[in-house]
Write a protein that holds these residues in place. Structure first.
Motif, short mmCIF file in Angstrom:
data_model
loop_
_atom_site.label_atom_id
_atom_site.label_comp_id
_atom_site.label_asym_id
_atom_site.label_seq_id
_atom_site.Cartn_x
_atom_site.Cartn_y
_atom_site.Cartn_z
N PRO A 223 0.82 -1.22 0.00
CA PRO A 223 0.00 0.00 0.00
C PRO A 223 0.85 1.27 0.00
CG PRO A 223 -0.04 -1.00 2.16
CD PRO A 223 0.70 -1.95 1.28
N ILE A 224 1.57 1.47 -1.09
CA ILE A 224 2.42 2.66 -1.27
C ILE A 224 2.05 3.30 -2.59
CG2 ILE A 224 4.77 3.54 -1.42
CD1 ILE A 224 5.71 1.03 0.05
N THR A 225 1.54 4.52 -2.55
CA THR A 225 1.11 5.21 -3.77
C THR A 225 2.24 6.07 -4.31
OG1 THR A 225 0.34 7.19 -2.64
CG2 THR A 225 -1.21 5.34 -2.81
N GLN A 226 2.05 6.55 -5.54
CA GLN A 226 3.00 7.51 -6.09
C GLN A 226 3.01 8.78 -5.25
OE1 GLN A 226 2.20 7.53 -10.58
NE2 GLN A 226 4.43 7.58 -10.44
N GLN A 227 1.84 9.20 -4.74
CA GLN A 227 1.82 10.37 -3.87
C GLN A 227 2.65 10.13 -2.61
OE1 GLN A 227 0.97 13.60 -3.54
NE2 GLN A 227 1.74 13.39 -1.44
N ASP A 228 2.55 8.93 -2.04
CA ASP A 228 3.37 8.62 -0.87
C ASP A 228 4.84 8.79 -1.20
OD1 ASP A 228 1.09 7.93 0.55
OD2 ASP A 228 1.25 5.80 0.06
N TYR A 229 5.23 8.22 -2.35
CA TYR A 229 6.64 8.26 -2.75
C TYR A 229 7.10 9.69 -3.03
CZ TYR A 229 10.67 8.09 -5.82
OH TYR A 229 11.90 8.34 -6.39
N TYR A 230 6.36 10.40 -3.88
CA TYR A 230 6.79 11.77 -4.22
C TYR A 230 6.58 12.72 -3.05
CZ TYR A 230 7.75 10.41 -8.99
OH TYR A 230 8.31 9.82 -10.10
N GLY A 231 5.70 12.37 -2.12
CA GLY A 231 5.61 13.15 -0.89
C GLY A 231 6.89 13.08 -0.09
N LEU A 232 7.54 11.93 -0.11
CA LEU A 232 8.85 11.80 0.54
C LEU A 232 9.91 12.56 -0.24
CD1 LEU A 232 8.62 8.03 1.49
CD2 LEU A 232 8.86 9.91 3.12
N GLN A 233 9.83 12.52 -1.58
CA GLN A 233 10.77 13.33 -2.36
C GLN A 233 10.65 14.81 -2.00
OE1 GLN A 233 11.59 13.43 -6.42
NE2 GLN A 233 11.95 11.24 -6.70
N ALA A 234 9.41 15.26 -1.78
CA ALA A 234 9.20 16.68 -1.46
C ALA A 234 9.87 17.06 -0.14
CB ALA A 234 7.70 16.97 -1.39
N ILE A 235 10.05 16.08 0.75
CA ILE A 235 10.75 16.36 2.02
C ILE A 235 12.22 16.64 1.76
CG2 ILE A 235 11.51 15.28 4.18
CD1 ILE A 235 8.76 13.97 4.34
N PHE A 236 12.80 15.97 0.76
CA PHE A 236 14.22 16.17 0.44
C PHE A 236 14.42 17.18 -0.69
CE2 PHE A 236 14.05 11.87 2.29
CZ PHE A 236 15.01 11.99 3.28
N ALA A 237 13.40 17.97 -0.99
CA ALA A 237 13.45 18.83 -2.18
C ALA A 237 14.40 20.01 -2.04
CB ALA A 237 12.04 19.35 -2.49
N GLY A 238 14.87 20.30 -0.85
CA GLY A 238 15.74 21.47 -0.69
C GLY A 238 17.17 21.15 -0.36
N VAL A 239 17.52 19.85 -0.26
CA VAL A 239 18.89 19.48 0.10
C VAL A 239 19.62 18.89 -1.09
CG1 VAL A 239 18.44 19.11 2.54
CG2 VAL A 239 18.15 17.22 0.95
N ASP A 240 20.92 19.04 -1.06
CA ASP A 240 21.81 18.45 -2.06
C ASP A 240 22.96 17.78 -1.33
OD1 ASP A 240 20.86 19.33 -4.86
OD2 ASP A 240 20.82 21.21 -3.73
N ARG A 241 23.81 17.11 -2.10
CA ARG A 241 25.01 16.49 -1.53
C ARG A 241 26.19 17.41 -1.82
NH1 ARG A 241 23.59 10.44 -2.28
NH2 ARG A 241 21.63 10.57 -3.41
N ALA A 242 26.86 17.83 -0.78
CA ALA A 242 28.00 18.74 -0.97
C ALA A 242 28.83 18.75 0.30
CB ALA A 242 27.50 20.15 -1.29
N GLU A 243 29.99 19.36 0.21
CA GLU A 243 30.83 19.51 1.38
C GLU A 243 30.34 20.69 2.22
OE1 GLU A 243 34.93 19.68 0.30
OE2 GLU A 243 35.02 17.53 -0.10
#
Length: 1017
Positions: free
Chosen positions: A376-396
């Motif tokens: 029971p995992i929808t695309q909204q569930d998945y992209y809702g989690l993406q939205a939580i990480f929408a402002g971070v990147d990988r960097a030093e």
């Protein structure tokens, strides 16, 4: 699964279908007959017919939704065929109402020989499913108006892993030492299994020492433990091992396997991450400190928010950045381009999957392209989690030991951002005041500069390193061959078509010229820092002044010209002229010879760019005098307009803000330099097209089939549903950091059953070789069910509600009789449970690649036990302009600095260590919750012939010979070090004979290949 959305109006018994005229005629005849005969069919019969049609369509719809709609939908119809709406199906020509059995829809399901054709990526349709479609077509392909098929969600939470953790009663103790044994014995009784006897003491100390530290026990440790028959001796051994620093090194390796840790980025260029290692050390230290698991989770998701000012709050964020990262897709391609969007979508996918796979053991990534097919995992569930990480990147990013310094740094960075924004606002005011004319003149100057016909050599000139802001100071200086009296300096602009700038490429907007006799005491002879200097095109800048003696001449840029989203200083030539006098009268100005050039920094890319180019006599010239004249005229007009709109008030504000920026930058520079860690970051130094979000959030949309060019609507930030009563929190108004903090709290919540089951299952797995759930990263319906669900839940509850101490969990497991069993085989048990799923004995296991390497170093006397710090190379690093080369065959294994534990080696994604890979080392590009264990001839050959083994065999022999006088004593000691037991007399006799014939080093090489060395039990 998919749902049917139907018109709520009552469906008519017989619907006029937009199909062939033949079918329409049949319907009309049928209706006419009914009218003529009167109501021979009652209302009840009509209602029943309507119900049958609805039932048939519902079954067909469910089939199409579950098996076909993933490919044949209205958004991206494969084969240009959609099954999503009535009109699409009836107008497709795939249905033949005259000969339903010959319909193309049925024909595409199977080939002529009956093999599956559709669905391509799923299980073949059963015969009854094909018959269902045939019956539906024969009955007229009933499809209610305004009904469209939609992808639906599996809302069935009736699966073991979704159920809440409830108190579990411990079975009656009939065997063993603790509650674990009670659960295991209860299953033994049910299965009629007999547990193995306890392993001998030598086997126990070897097993538990490797399990808890990854290193072999010393012969002295083994002798002491075997001789100590006290009941509490084993418990004391366990405590000593858990207190060892080597415990953290051992168990960090397991964790890093799961989170995909490596020291390079992966993908095409596989760039180095020289500061990834502080996260690795953080994990080691966290295990050694026995950090509560909830805290461990929270630091790795949102430590910077939940634990501000604490180094571990930043170091833990290396978790989010641990996986692969596409350098080209982030740095070389802008985020506005398709490839840039794809790269960032995949980057967030890695963050989401790493978080949920690691902490929850759920395959959330399956919902990137469609609703999860099994859970029971929808695309909204998945992209809702993406939205939580929408402002971070990988960097030093920096981390400091002092919370005060970190707080001061954050304040200064915030003030600096505000000042820069205000300066941009002033510049925008100027642009607005100039209106369309300012824009026109700027474009005209740029176009004329680009279109001029240019004569130039391949040596363009000098080019500084790039800067992120225009106020970064850059300079270039030349030294005359001998001191002289100078009166004139000429600066020649560059020409380069990069970024469309053309003539005047990166000529400074503000600058000054200075001279010096000694290179230290500078005197300004020309100042152009009061206002912006227009692009000169190819016009030389000339400064005349009273004759002055000098040997050094320096051009300093106080405001850089923009290149393309960055800034630099570039000039083609710096010429110096002297006044030559004759009879006290100046007759001409002559150029002086320049001996060398220096610069604050420089791009040395021969022949185009280099410091030496500023005195090589080559510079670009216009081949079209009229074009050059037009360019000068436009530039002068631009300068005149700028002088009218850059009012004193604006200039004063601009200067004030520039001074503020410089002061803030100076204060930042004075702070103690923070150590750097490669981690999740919102503020970092830009690199090409890779720029920080600085607290802002990217827009995240749900993507059809995961395609960035097929958005289906905005995604709302949220978590996974863990029950049919789950409600999503309101996260839209939260900041980037607050969203991650909420995710961290959700993950570490005591109400989240996945997290607690997942971690105890992982710990159990690494002790027994298999988990209570044998799919440690998948607790969903496609994963395995727990063999001992009550034990799993009891351990999870005990761990969650206790002190969340992983060491306590280890202690309970290794103290159990289940763990202490021998690996003796039992035919009767094997006939009942051949794979030992119910733990009636201990499984034999081969040491991991790291354990083998570390053991070879340890027994040979070469192991260096220093902890932490940058990783060591097991290769020769060759850097190129495109990507680094990792040359393992050029590495010298005798290099002492590399004789540290394998946890500290520098891990390369694209070119893993061949020797370690042969021994089944984890692939760092993917999560490895459980190492594969193979037995191949290549492993034996590697252990026999690899250069590392040869060097260590020599070291081992030398170490033995330095301690013992006789060869026989050396042989006996070697065997005991390798096997943690004394050789029998027959064994010793054979080994001594071999050493006498082939040498002690060859014997050591042979011992490294013993099964007793590379296997436990």
């Amino acid at each position: 699964m998919l749902e049917v959305i139907s018109d709520p109006a009552v469906l008519l018994a017989i619907e006029t279908r937009r199909v062939t005229m033949h079918l329409t005629s049949c319907i009309l005849i049928f209706l006419t007959t009914c009218m003529v005969l009167g109501s021979q069919g009652s209302a009840q019969e009509v209602s029943q017919h309507e119900s049958d049609d609805n039932s048939l369509f519902s079954s067909v719809a469910e089939l199409l939704q579950s098996k076909c709609l993933g490919c044949h939908n209205a958004v991206d119809p494969k084969g240009d065929f959609s099954l999503q709406s009535k009109s699409a199906v009836l107008e497709s020509g795939y249905l033949d109402f005259d000969a339903p059995g010959e319909s193309h829809l049925l024909a595409v399901l199977t080939t002529e020989d009956g093999s599956q054709r559709m669905p391509k990526d799923g299980s073949p349709l059963r015969r009854e499913e094909i018959d269902l479609l045939r019956n539906w077509i024969e009955s007229g392909a009933e499809w209610p108006d305004d009904t469209e098929l939609r992808e639906t969600v599996i809302d069935d939470f009736d699966w073991w892993s979704y159920k809440p953790l409830l108190p579990i009663g411990v079975p009656k103790q009939i065997w063993g030492h603790n509650e674990i044994d009670a659960f295991i014995a209860d299953k033994h009784r049910e299965m009629k299994l007999t547990p193995a006897v306890q392993a001998d003491r030598r086997t126990l100390i070897r097993r538990v020492t490797f399990d808890l530290t990854g290193l072999p026990p010393t012969p002295a440790d083994v002798k002491a433990f075997v001789a100590d028959q006290r009941q509490e001796a084993y418990a004391e051994l366990v405590e000593r091992l858990l207190a060892s620093d080597h415990y953290g090194e051992r168990w960090a390796r397991h964790w890093l396997d799961v989170v995909k840790y490596a020291d390079t980025c992966g993908y095409d260029k596989d760039k180095l991450r020289n500061n990834a290692w502080p996260y690795r050390d953080y994990v080691i230290r966290s295990f050694n400190e026995d950090k509560p698991y909830a805290r461990f989770i929270e630091e790795q998701i949102a430590g910077d928010v939940l634990y501000p000012g604490e180094p571990d709050g930043i170091l833990g964020l290396g978790f989010i950045a641990a996986g692969p990262w596409d350098f080209i897709g982030h740095v070389e391609v802008p985020e506005s381009k398709l490839d840039g969007k794809v790269a960032r979508n995949l980057d967030r996918d890695d963050m989401v999957s790493n978080a949920i796979n690691t902490f929850c053991s759920l395959t959330v990534q399956c919902a990137r392209c469609h609703h999860h097919k099994f859970d029971p995992i929808t695309q909204q569930d998945y992209y809702g989690l993406q939205a939580i990480f929408a402002g971070v990147d990988r960097a030093e990013r920096p981390y400091d030991q002092s919370p005060e310094v970190e707080a001061k740094r954050r304040t200064l960075i915030t003030d600096l951002e505000h000042s820069r924004e205000e300066l941009k606002s002033v510049e925008q005011e100027i642009a607005t005041a100039g209106g369309t004319e300012l824009k026109r003149l700027k474009e005209l100057v740029a176009n004329l500069g680009t279109k001029q016909k240019i004569q130039k050599s391949s040596a363009f000139g000098y080019h500084s390193q790039m800067a992120a802001t225009p106020d970064a100071v850059k300079w270039i200086a030349v030294k005359l061959s001998a001191p002289g009296v100078i009166e004139r300096i000429v600066v020649r602009p560059c020409h380069d078509n990069f970024a469309g700038i053309g003539a005047g490429f990166c000529f400074p907007e503000r600058f000054r010229l200075e001279v010096s006799t000694n290179g230290e005491d500078w005197v300004t002879v020309a100042e152009e820092s009061a206002e912006d200097f227009a692009n000169p095109g190819l016009r030389a800048y000339e400064a005349k002044f009273a004759p002055r003696r000098a040997q050094w001449i320096r051009l300093t840029a106080t405001k850089l010209r923009e290149r393309r989203n960055d800034y630099a200083l570039a000039i083609a030539e710096l010429q110096v002229f002297a006044a030559v006098e004759k009879a006290s009268q100046t007759i001409k100005s002559v150029p002086l010879e320049i001996a060398e050039a220096e610069a604050k920094d420089s791009i040395e890319a021969a022949p185009r760019w280099g410091k030496a180019n500023v005195h090589d006599g080559h510079f670009a010239k216009s081949a079209d005098p009229q074009a050059s004249k037009d360019f000068v005229s436009a530039s002068e007009a631009l300068e005149t307009l700028l002088s009218t709109i850059e009012t004193p008030e604006r200039t004063q504000r601009s200067v004030k803000l520039s001074d503020q920026i410089k002061a803030l930058e100076a204060q930042l520079a004075e702070l103690p330099v923070g150590k750097m860690v490669y981690a999740a970051a919102t503020h970092f130094k830009p690199q090409g097209n890779f720029k920080p979000m600085e607290g802002k959030l990217r827009g995240v949309t749900i993507l059809h089939r995961g395609n960035v060019d097929q958005p289906l609507g905005a995604a709302k930030p949220g978590f996974l549903r863990i029950s049919d009563s789950s409600t999503q929190p309101k996260l839209e108004a939260l900041t980037e950091g607050e969203r991650r903090a909420e995710l961290a709290r959700w993950l570490s919540s005591k109400e989240n059953p996945f997290v607690w089951r997942s971690i105890v299952n992982r710990i159990w797995l690494y002790h027994f070789g298999r988990g209570l759930v044998d799919t440690p990263n998948d607790f969903g319906r496609m994963g395995a069910k727990p063999t001992h669900p009550e034990l799993l839940d009891w351990l999870a509850i005990r761990f969650r509600d206790g002190d969340q101490s992983i060491k306590s969990l280890h202690r309970m497991i290794v103290m159990s009789a289940t763990y202490r069993q021998s690996s003796d085989f039992n035919d009767e048990n094997a006939s009942i449970d051949s794979s030992n799923q119910h733990y009636w004995r201990m499984d034999r296991r081969r040491l991991s690649a790291e354990e083998i390497r570390d053991s070879i170093l340890a027994v040979s006397g070469s192991l260096k036990l220093e902890m932490g710090g940058p990783g060591f190379y097991l290769f020769k690093l060759e850097k190129t302009t495109h990507s680094p080369h990792y040359e393992y065959h050029k590495f010298d294994p005798a290099e002492r600095s590399t004789h540290r534990r394998s946890i500290y080696r520098f891990i390369v994604r694209s070119q893993p260590d061949p020797w370690m890979t042969t021994l089944d080392c984890a692939d760092s590009s993917q999560s490895t919750p459980k190492r594969i264990e193979t037995l191949t001839s290549l492993q034996a050959l590697s252990l026999l012939n690899n250069q590392f083994n040869l060097v260590m065999a020599e070291r081992f022999a030398q170490s033995l010979q330095s301690q013992f006088e006789s060869d026989n004593d050396c042989v006996a000691a070697a065997f005991e070090l390798v096997c943690q037991r004394q050789a029998t007399k027959p064994e010793l006799r054979v080994l001594c004979k071999y050493a006498a014939e082939h040498g002690l080093s060859n014997l050591c090489r042979y011992l490294f290949n013993l099964n007793e060395f590379v296997f436990l039990d």
